[in-house]
Design an enzyme around this catalytic site. Structure first.
Site, PDB file in Angstrom:
ATOM      1  N   CYS A 279      -2.689   9.169  -2.200  1.00 33.76           N
ATOM      2  CA  CYS A 279      -3.074   8.143  -1.222  1.00 33.76           C
ATOM      3  C   CYS A 279      -4.343   7.448  -1.718  1.00 33.76           C
ATOM      4  O   CYS A 279      -5.351   8.099  -1.969  1.00 33.76           O
ATOM      5  CB  CYS A 279      -3.327   8.783   0.139  1.00 33.76           C
ATOM      6  SG  CYS A 279      -3.979   7.635   1.355  1.00 33.76           S
TER       7      CYS A 279
ATOM      8  N   CYS B 290       3.471   2.368  -0.632  1.00 37.66           N
ATOM      9  CA  CYS B 290       2.646   3.433  -1.236  1.00 37.66           C
ATOM     10  C   CYS B 290       3.453   4.698  -1.518  1.00 37.66           C
ATOM     11  O   CYS B 290       3.356   5.275  -2.604  1.00 37.66           O
ATOM     12  CB  CYS B 290       1.439   3.746  -0.366  1.00 37.66           C
ATOM     13  SG  CYS B 290       1.806   4.476   1.240  1.00 37.66           S
TER      14      CYS B 290
ATOM     15  N   HIS C 243       1.138  -0.703   9.344  1.00 43.69           N
ATOM     16  CA  HIS C 243       0.960   0.543   8.591  1.00 43.69           C
ATOM     17  C   HIS C 243       2.307   1.195   8.276  1.00 43.69           C
ATOM     18  O   HIS C 243       2.454   1.872   7.255  1.00 43.69           O
ATOM     19  CB  HIS C 243       0.054   1.492   9.382  1.00 43.69           C
ATOM     20  CG  HIS C 243      -0.786   2.360   8.490  1.00 43.69           C
ATOM     21  ND1 HIS C 243      -1.450   1.878   7.385  1.00 43.69           N
ATOM     22  CD2 HIS C 243      -1.035   3.696   8.507  1.00 43.69           C
ATOM     23  CE1 HIS C 243      -2.084   2.865   6.778  1.00 43.69           C
ATOM     24  NE2 HIS C 243      -1.835   3.982   7.439  1.00 43.69           N
TER      25      HIS C 243
END
Lengths: 481, 86
Positions: free
Chosen positions: A98, A297, A290
């Protein structure tokens, strides 16, 4: 824009209050447990400075009239939304962890439109304040932690009904020059690597929750703020001095419980204060952005895990087995499905009243719902391909031991043309991502980050337009009633 | 000859874009390859990693032409644009 080195020094200059393992950390920048997480954020600066990545990592901002890092951008088109997802995939590929900067980006865009609409209804001036804040963020190339999740106490009670009123962050004093807030934010990704913390409410609220409907930003080292670092599986391996057992010795993520102990917020940094009817909009938009982010990601991290599994198969001499090939295909299929969702909700985005662009909320929630499942299956397949040695292999110290090392070299050898050390390295990487420090980001964060699975199902139900589907069925079946 | 190279962001490239640029440098030793600047150059080569061709290049013009590559096989066309047969 800042370079990676500029960024590192800017964090070093801050006077954050960080606690870990019961001790106060003097310098997070030089702490071996925290440094990999700083490196991941630093990568977002370094990639922006490289010609082969700048088309994704940078963008022209009409707000400040110059090129900025895309992590500070207010989306101006669906193309911007698509490029955001692609940038996140690139950063996931680069760090295998992350990289912590998305949460701020998503908060920027949620607040940009919500403050505009709040002002329109209530006659407040939050939007202009927020625009001024964004100019500072863009000009100074800041990292901002978007802080939403309150501890929440008894989930069956609203904020104002809790036995302890601080279980949701709230305004405890209103002054002519600002407000004083108290409470906490949990699971704060990247907080010790951020310059600012941008606080938002965590749920939709009713009029009686007025003091809890608050949004603001302050520097992370503001008086009254301190953080307690969350443990990660295998975290103390970083204190052993070696590299091999870490799997990923350069990059990582971090989370913390952040306490706001009577923190003063000046008026110019307040973006919502008591307008409970806009709390839900802010939460829904932030969560939507998000949930889109994870379609980039996690996919990038998945790319690394698929590559590691394929290398493990090569080193085990199993690459030609048809079931191994099929498992790698399945991993790729799952990973690209996640990417498809991230791209789709971006392409189907639309302009808000404020002018920035919002993803398609139904597709973004579908994206995140898949994220709560597919990385677990990708992980299972990676462990299947890797074999049991990924959790039974001796330590690096044993490998380096003059008497034990040769035995490990001899008996843990796979194919003849690859060293035992390389084989162990790739197995440790898989271990790191599936059950070590990076599993925080790739597994449990995939489940609960940006909202737990049921939160997406509620949004999917709300937007699924079931009546329209019933009408379609009736038309085909020739049902008139 | 000045060749302006522009990369896409490289989120999932199907070939090694920087290796292709290095090969161009070897094949055209007299050319100057640059990653910077806007406006007109002799040739503009936009090195995209996949068929999405998402790199922005509106601000770049090529006196001899502009080519958007999305595959290694497009390299021949780039050489041709530069006046060289592979």
């Amino acid at each position: 824009m800042m370079t990676g080195k500029d960024y590192l020094e800017s964090i070093r200059k801050m006077n954050m209050k960080i606690f870990m393992f019961g001790d106060k950390i003097e310098s997070a920048v030089d702490n071996p447990v925290l440094r990999p997480s700083l490196n991941s954020v630093k990568a977002t600066y370094e990639l922006a400075g490289q010609a082969e990545y700048e088309d994704l990592m940078t963008v022209y901002s009409p707000l400040v009239g110059k090129k900025i890092n895309r992590f500070c951008h207010i989306h101006q088109s669906t193309e911007d939304l698509v490029k955001k997802v692609k940038m996140q995939r690139l950063c996931g590929q680069t760090t295998a962890s992350c990289f912590q900067r998305c949460v701020g980006l998503d908060a920027f865009n949620a607040l940009y439109s919500t403050t505009y609409e709040t002002d329109k209804k209530h006659g407040t001036n939050y939007h202009q304040r927020f625009v001024e804040f964004m100019k500072k963020v863009q000009n100074e190339d800041l990292v901002v932690d978007g802080a939403m999740t309150d501890p929440k106490g008894d989930r069956g009670l609203s904020p104002s009904q809790q036995a302890d009123p601080d279980l949701y962050l709230r305004v405890v004093e209103r002054r002519s020059d600002g407000i004083v807030v108290r409470g906490a934010k949990a699971h704060q990704t990247g907080i010790c690597n951020s310059h600012e913390v941008l606080v938002m409410p965590t749920i939709a609220m009713k009029p009686e929750d007025k003091d809890y409907a608050v949004s603001f930003s302050v520097p992370v080292d503001t008086e009254g703020i301190f953080m307690i670092i969350g443990r990660q599986s295998c975290d103390t391996r970083k204190l052993e001095g070696g590299k091999l057992d870490l799997g990923n010795c350069e990059y990582g993520g971090m989370e913390a419980l952040v306490i706001f102990d009577n923190v003063f917020v000046p008026n110019e940094r307040i973006f919502l204060d008591g307008e409970t009817d806009f709390s839900g909009m802010l939460v829904e938009r932030f969560a939507g952005y998000h949930r889109q982010s994870y379609g980039g990601c996690k996919v990038g991290v998945g790319d690394v895990l698929i590559g590691a599994a394929a290398l493990a198969a090569d080193y085990n001499g199993a690459a030609k087995a048809s079931h191994i090939k099929d498992k790698l295909i399945e991993m790729t299929h799952l990973n690209e499905t996640l990417y498809s969702c991230g791209i789709a909700c971006s392409n189907e985005g639309s302009q808000t009243e404020s002018g920035n662009y919002l993803i398609d909320l139904l597709l973004a929630n579908v994206c995140k719902q898949n994220i709560t499942r597919f990385p677990y299956e990708i992980t299972r397949l990676a462990e299947d391909i890797a074999g049991g040695l990924m959790v039974t292999a001796p330590s690096e110290k044993d490998l380096r031991h003059p008497k034990l090392g040769p035995y490990i070299e001899k008996y843990l050898k796979g194919v003849a043309n690859v060293s035992t050390e390389s084989r162990l390295k790739v197995l440790r990487l898989i271990e790191n991502m599936t059950l070590g420090t990076a599993a925080v980001g790739y597994r449990t964060e995939s489940m609960h980050g940006a909202g737990s699975p049921q939160a997406q199902r509620i949004m999917i139900a709300r937007q699924s337009n079931l009546q329209h589907k019933k009408g379609l069925a009736k038309a085909i079946a020739k049902i008139d009633e | 000859m000045i060749i302006r190279l522009k990369y896409c962001g490289g989120c999932n490239p199907r070939y090694d874009r920087t290796a292709l640029a290095a090969r161009l440098g070897r094949d055209l030793p007299g050319a100057r390859l640059t990653h910077e600047g806007e406006g007109e150059f002799d040739v503009v080569a936009v090195l995209c990693g996949c068929p999405a061709r998402c790199a922005g290049h509106e601000e770049l013009r090529g006196r001899l032409g502009k080519i958007v590559l999305a595959d290694e096989r497009d390299y021949t066309a780039l050489l041709k644009l530069c006046g060289v047969a592979e």
